[in-house]
Write a protein that holds these residues in place. Sequence first.
Motif, PDB file in Angstrom:
ATOM      1  N   GLY A 106       0.826  -1.194   0.000  1.00 48.08           N
ATOM      2  CA  GLY A 106       0.000   0.000   0.000  1.00 48.08           C
ATOM      3  C   GLY A 106       0.862   1.245   0.000  1.00 48.08           C
ATOM      4  O   GLY A 106       1.771   1.384   0.811  1.00 48.08           O
ATOM      5  N   THR A 107       0.582   2.147  -0.925  1.00 54.55           N
ATOM      6  CA  THR A 107       1.356   3.386  -0.991  1.00 54.55           C
ATOM      7  C   THR A 107       0.939   4.300   0.143  1.00 54.55           C
ATOM      8  O   THR A 107      -0.251   4.494   0.375  1.00 54.55           O
ATOM      9  N   PRO A 108       1.902   4.870   0.855  1.00 57.58           N
ATOM     10  CA  PRO A 108       1.518   5.749   1.946  1.00 57.58           C
ATOM     11  C   PRO A 108       0.782   6.974   1.418  1.00 57.58           C
ATOM     12  O   PRO A 108       1.044   7.460   0.325  1.00 57.58           O
ATOM     13  N   LYS A 109      -0.092   7.479   2.229  1.00 59.62           N
ATOM     14  CA  LYS A 109      -0.835   8.675   1.843  1.00 59.62           C
ATOM     15  C   LYS A 109       0.135   9.841   1.832  1.00 59.62           C
ATOM     16  O   LYS A 109       1.014   9.944   2.668  1.00 59.62           O
ATOM     17  N   ASP A 110      -0.056  10.744   0.910  1.00 62.23           N
ATOM     18  CA  ASP A 110       0.814  11.924   0.803  1.00 62.23           C
ATOM     19  C   ASP A 110       2.271  11.563   0.611  1.00 62.23           C
ATOM     20  O   ASP A 110       3.160  12.271   1.068  1.00 62.23           O
ATOM     21  N   GLN A 111       2.509  10.468  -0.044  1.00 62.24           N
ATOM     22  CA  GLN A 111       3.894  10.126  -0.355  1.00 62.24           C
ATOM     23  C   GLN A 111       4.369  11.065  -1.448  1.00 62.24           C
ATOM     24  O   GLN A 111       3.590  11.476  -2.304  1.00 62.24           O
ATOM     25  N   ARG A 112       5.641  11.374  -1.419  1.00 59.03           N
ATOM     26  CA  ARG A 112       6.151  12.383  -2.327  1.00 59.03           C
ATOM     27  C   ARG A 112       5.917  12.054  -3.791  1.00 59.03           C
ATOM     28  O   ARG A 112       5.552  12.895  -4.592  1.00 59.03           O
ATOM     29  N   LYS A 113       6.170  10.805  -4.151  1.00 56.51           N
ATOM     30  CA  LYS A 113       6.080  10.457  -5.571  1.00 56.51           C
ATOM     31  C   LYS A 113       4.715   9.917  -5.953  1.00 56.51           C
ATOM     32  O   LYS A 113       4.523   9.474  -7.075  1.00 56.51           O
ATOM     33  N   SER A 114       3.801   9.928  -5.037  1.00 59.59           N
ATOM     34  CA  SER A 114       2.511   9.324  -5.380  1.00 59.59           C
ATOM     35  C   SER A 114       1.667  10.341  -6.128  1.00 59.59           C
ATOM     36  O   SER A 114       1.833  11.541  -5.988  1.00 59.59           O
ATOM     37  N   LYS A 115       0.751   9.836  -6.924  1.00 60.12           N
ATOM     38  CA  LYS A 115      -0.132  10.696  -7.701  1.00 60.12           C
ATOM     39  C   LYS A 115      -1.532  10.609  -7.102  1.00 60.12           C
ATOM     40  O   LYS A 115      -1.894   9.611  -6.487  1.00 60.12           O
ATOM     41  N   PRO A 116      -2.319  11.620  -7.328  1.00 58.82           N
ATOM     42  CA  PRO A 116      -3.677  11.569  -6.791  1.00 58.82           C
ATOM     43  C   PRO A 116      -4.547  10.611  -7.599  1.00 58.82           C
ATOM     44  O   PRO A 116      -4.092  10.010  -8.553  1.00 58.82           O
ATOM     45  N   TYR A 117      -5.758  10.475  -7.217  1.00 53.45           N
ATOM     46  CA  TYR A 117      -6.763   9.655  -7.876  1.00 53.45           C
ATOM     47  C   TYR A 117      -6.438   8.171  -7.759  1.00 53.45           C
ATOM     48  O   TYR A 117      -5.281   7.760  -7.775  1.00 53.45           O
ATOM     49  N   HIS A 118      -7.480   7.407  -7.641  1.00 55.14           N
ATOM     50  CA  HIS A 118      -7.311   5.968  -7.468  1.00 55.14           C
ATOM     51  C   HIS A 118      -7.824   5.307  -8.727  1.00 55.14           C
ATOM     52  O   HIS A 118      -9.012   5.315  -8.986  1.00 55.14           O
ATOM     53  N   ASP A 119      -6.933   4.755  -9.504  1.00 54.46           N
ATOM     54  CA  ASP A 119      -7.408   4.137 -10.730  1.00 54.46           C
ATOM     55  C   ASP A 119      -6.935   2.705 -10.917  1.00 54.46           C
ATOM     56  O   ASP A 119      -7.039   2.167 -11.999  1.00 54.46           O
TER      57      ASP A 119
END
Lengths: 327, 312
Positions: B182-195
């Motif tokens: 699971g990608t951490p919330k507000d991770q630096r490299k993460s993108k918004p939206y869940h697809d």
Amino acid sequence: MGILKKELVLSNKDAVNDDGEENPEVDVSESESEDEDVKLTERSKTSVYNRDGLLDKLGDISWPKDVDWRHRLSLDINQEQEVDVNDDLARELAFYTQALEATRQAFVKFQSMQLPFLRPSDYYAEMVKTDSHMVKVKGRLLAEKRKIEEAEERRKARESKKIAKEVQAQKLKERAKQKKEEIESVKKWRKQRQRNGFEKDDQMGLTFEDGKTFEKSTKKRPGVGPADRSGGKANRVGWKGKKGGAGGKKGRDFKDSKFGFGGRKGMKKQNTAETTNDIKSFNKKMRQALLYGHLSQNEKRLAELALIENFGFLASYLIIDVEIAIA
Amino acid sequence: MGKKRKHSEAEVTAPVKNDEGAPQRPERTLLGWKDKVEEKESDSTAFRNKEKVLVTCSRRINYRYRHLMMNVVSLLPHCKKDNKVESKESKGATLNELVELKGCSSCLFFECRKQKDLYLWMAKCPNGPSVKFLVNAVHTMEELKLTGNHLQGSRPLLTFSTNFDKDPHWKLLKEMIMQIFGTPKDQRKSKPYHDHVFVFSIVDDHIWFRNYQISVPHNEADKVDRGGLDKMTLVEVGPRFCLNPIKIFGGSFGGQTLYENPFYVSPNQIRALEKKQKAGKYAKKVKAKKRRKMHEISNPMEPDEFADMWKE
């Protein structure tokens, strides 16, 4: 066959089958086509299962209970039926339904939170597969589609051909039948007439005497539909382009020209002994001169001049030869 | 080279002055600029997922497994990919040091043996449990039959089948998978939206992994159209793999064995079995011939009446 020999470590009551079998059966079952997965059908008696230890560790690593769901983003879906591992389709279907169900629930949750969770159509960002790769995928999908369509078309063409053949056969049969019928009816009529001694013509009740049987159809070109653009020549038997000057009447003329009256001059010999002495093609005067030769000097000279005029200088030698021959 | 000036080594530690006068910059978050005053939820005691995964492999790894590793790296924006480790270093201690060096809290180690078998170690460092899996049925994202695509680094939805709650070892595995994948919330490299959505399910005592792209017709970013949920389709993105747990250890890459899979047979044993099945072919044939001979000798056939018929 080797048995897994390990030290017996049973710290808690667990579900190990203690059935005293020496050789656990090995059931070679293929769960995936790539790797053969061999499973012991009986549990090996000597496996470790430290229940408390596991639960301890679980407590160690878990996040606190009150963490917002948005951190976890995990959902549990009930898998209702036991899925057979080896049935690929059923297994994948089970996974798919699990994912679908979970996404639905998640989206309901997201919607209630009123935060954006769906990607807008103009949001362009790096994707996990490159564009070039997606182009390849697209190409493959299109190729598959085309193959399917072609197969469909081929099948349809085959079927329609069959049907067309049948229909054609039917038509021919009908036509032959009709022809037969007509001939039969004419024969009958004749017989009838004979029998009755050619009397009572007017009392014949035969149906074909209404005058319409021998009427030619007003169609100028039977067998050709009104929408035929080929000029009625598409259905001709053996029509494969011009055959020696387009058959029919022209053929006779053509042949006459080629072979009539001894045929063409073509490749025949021109200057033979026969043709040299052939004087039929000269005019009357010339012929007489050449044949009879008893012309006076003046007449001879005149004849010669005429000859030269008509046929050139060399023709004058003809007279001299003939003269010599006659003399 | 000038002489080094000897000056007093008194450390001048200027105390950091907290400028209370200047207004503080508004905090930058993924959704925009937010003034600090508006923070309600993020107190200093709030939970922050600082998970970082180190992804490495052993040397002599197969191409297929290397691609699988690269795919996993692209799926987890909170991972760090490291160089190949020597086979000697794949025992416990060195790996733990490596993880600490990189400042990661967990590790995914792809170990390939004999260029045929892939083992996956999933470990929580420094003192968390670790699991060793045998990986089967690998399909990478490059396969053209897996046609989906999603944003790189978007947070996935994780789904687990309810089988995971039946036994403690499954529960432990579920927790570890959730934290690692699971990608951490507000991770630096993460993108918004869940697809996209990850599927973990237990079938036949194996954990099956699938990754699907979610495609649902929508116009707005925070609302699905009324019939939209029914028209949702999932397209598989990949990769695919199947994990067979072998052992669970109490420590990271070692320690007390907490769980052993009783049904597990190592691939080496499978291959040995197969060879043994083929091995006795010749011996069996010879035996069969001998048996037949003995049988013939012990049961002689009756003399044939017609044996002399065609004799000259």
